[in-house]
Design a protein around this motif. Structure first.
Motif, short mmCIF file in Angstrom:
data_model
loop_
_atom_site.label_atom_id
_atom_site.label_comp_id
_atom_site.label_asym_id
_atom_site.label_seq_id
_atom_site.Cartn_x
_atom_site.Cartn_y
_atom_site.Cartn_z
N LYS A 46 1.42 5.42 0.83
CA LYS A 46 0.91 6.51 1.66
C LYS A 46 1.71 7.78 1.38
CE LYS A 46 1.82 7.32 6.08
NZ LYS A 46 1.88 7.18 7.56
N ARG A 69 -3.87 7.42 0.80
CA ARG A 69 -3.45 6.04 0.69
C ARG A 69 -4.08 5.39 -0.54
NH1 ARG A 69 -2.46 2.46 6.00
NH2 ARG A 69 -1.46 3.99 7.36
N TYR A 110 6.40 10.39 1.63
CA TYR A 110 5.68 9.35 0.90
C TYR A 110 6.40 8.02 1.13
CZ TYR A 110 9.03 11.44 -2.36
OH TYR A 110 10.15 12.02 -2.92
N GLU A 155 -3.59 13.04 4.52
CA GLU A 155 -2.94 11.76 4.22
C GLU A 155 -3.71 11.07 3.09
OE1 GLU A 155 -3.14 7.69 6.50
OE2 GLU A 155 -1.63 8.96 7.47
N GLU A 210 6.34 0.55 7.56
CA GLU A 210 6.37 1.67 6.62
C GLU A 210 7.81 1.99 6.22
OE1 GLU A 210 4.84 6.34 6.54
OE2 GLU A 210 3.86 4.85 7.85
N GLU A 232 0.86 -1.17 0.00
CA GLU A 232 0.00 0.00 0.00
C GLU A 232 0.90 1.23 0.00
OE1 GLU A 232 -3.90 1.80 2.35
OE2 GLU A 232 -2.53 0.45 3.41
#
Length: 207
Positions: free
Chosen positions: A42, A106, A129, A104, A184, A40
């Motif tokens: 972000k 996503r 990012y 934010e 992350e 994913e």
């Protein structure tokens, strides 16, 4: 003098015996790499008049939001996909004197993420990012197996250089402890997307 030397020898004898009994060990660090196939993405942006030298009446938050919405729409990105101040404290914690908002975004789409990163607007600044992955038990087992094999190969080379054979594993230190959690990682132009390094320290005996 002889008595003093004798007493010192008696005192140090247990330490010398312990040192002789201790086996030589080899400690190595090793890693394995996971490239997640479907991470994913972000991105975090700030919207504020702090990033503009125009008069205040031309850079109110409402005007900036309107312009940013238009820019996102032009890139086929819905405004509803942006989340405001997801951590509770947003722009207030950045220390600027002017008002602002942090958003934010996503997505799991590479193309959508690229379009979002390319979107520019008055008063908008990209803060960071990243890609987000989650490691399950099966992936963790494979990473552990590969890292352990790498550690053993490295330790064997060192043992051979010492003129010895590699013995059993004495200790393993897991430097990860993040299974099932979101991991992350910042996105870099020269690194694969969704890359994760699994790290361990291993101590081997030698014989």
């Amino acid at each position: 003098m002889k008595k003093t030397i004798f007493l010192i020898t008696i005192l140090l004898l247990p330490l010398l015996l312990i040192a002789q009994q201790q086996t030589t060990t080899i400690k190595v660090s090793a890693r394995s790499v996971l490239i997640d196939s479907s991470p994913e993405f972000k991105a975090t942006v700030a919207l504020s008049s702090s990033y503009s030298s125009l008069p205040a009446e031309m850079t109110t938050l409402e005007i900036l939001k309107k312009k940013y919405k238009s820019a996102l729409k032009a890139n086929d990105i819905s405004w509803s996909n942006l989340k405001k101040d997801s951590n509770g404290f947003g722009y207030e914690s950045m220390g600027y004197g002017k008002d602002g908002i942090i958003y934010e975004y996503r997505t799991k789409s590479v193309e959508k993420m690229k379009k979002f990163l390319k979107t520019k607007s008055l008063g908008m600044q990209m803060i960071n990012y990243s890609s987000i992955i989650t490691i399950d038990e099966e992936e963790a087992a494979k990473l552990s197996e590969t890292a352990l094999a790498n550690a053993k190969a490295r330790a064997a080379i060192i043992a051979t250089a010492m003129g010895k054979e590699l013995g059993d594993i004495k200790e393993i230190e897991d430097l990860n402890n993040r299974y099932g959690e979101e991991i992350e990682s910042s996105i870099y132009y020269d690194r694969p997307i969704g890359e994760y390094f699994y790290m361990i320290n291993v101590i081997f005996s030698v014989k």
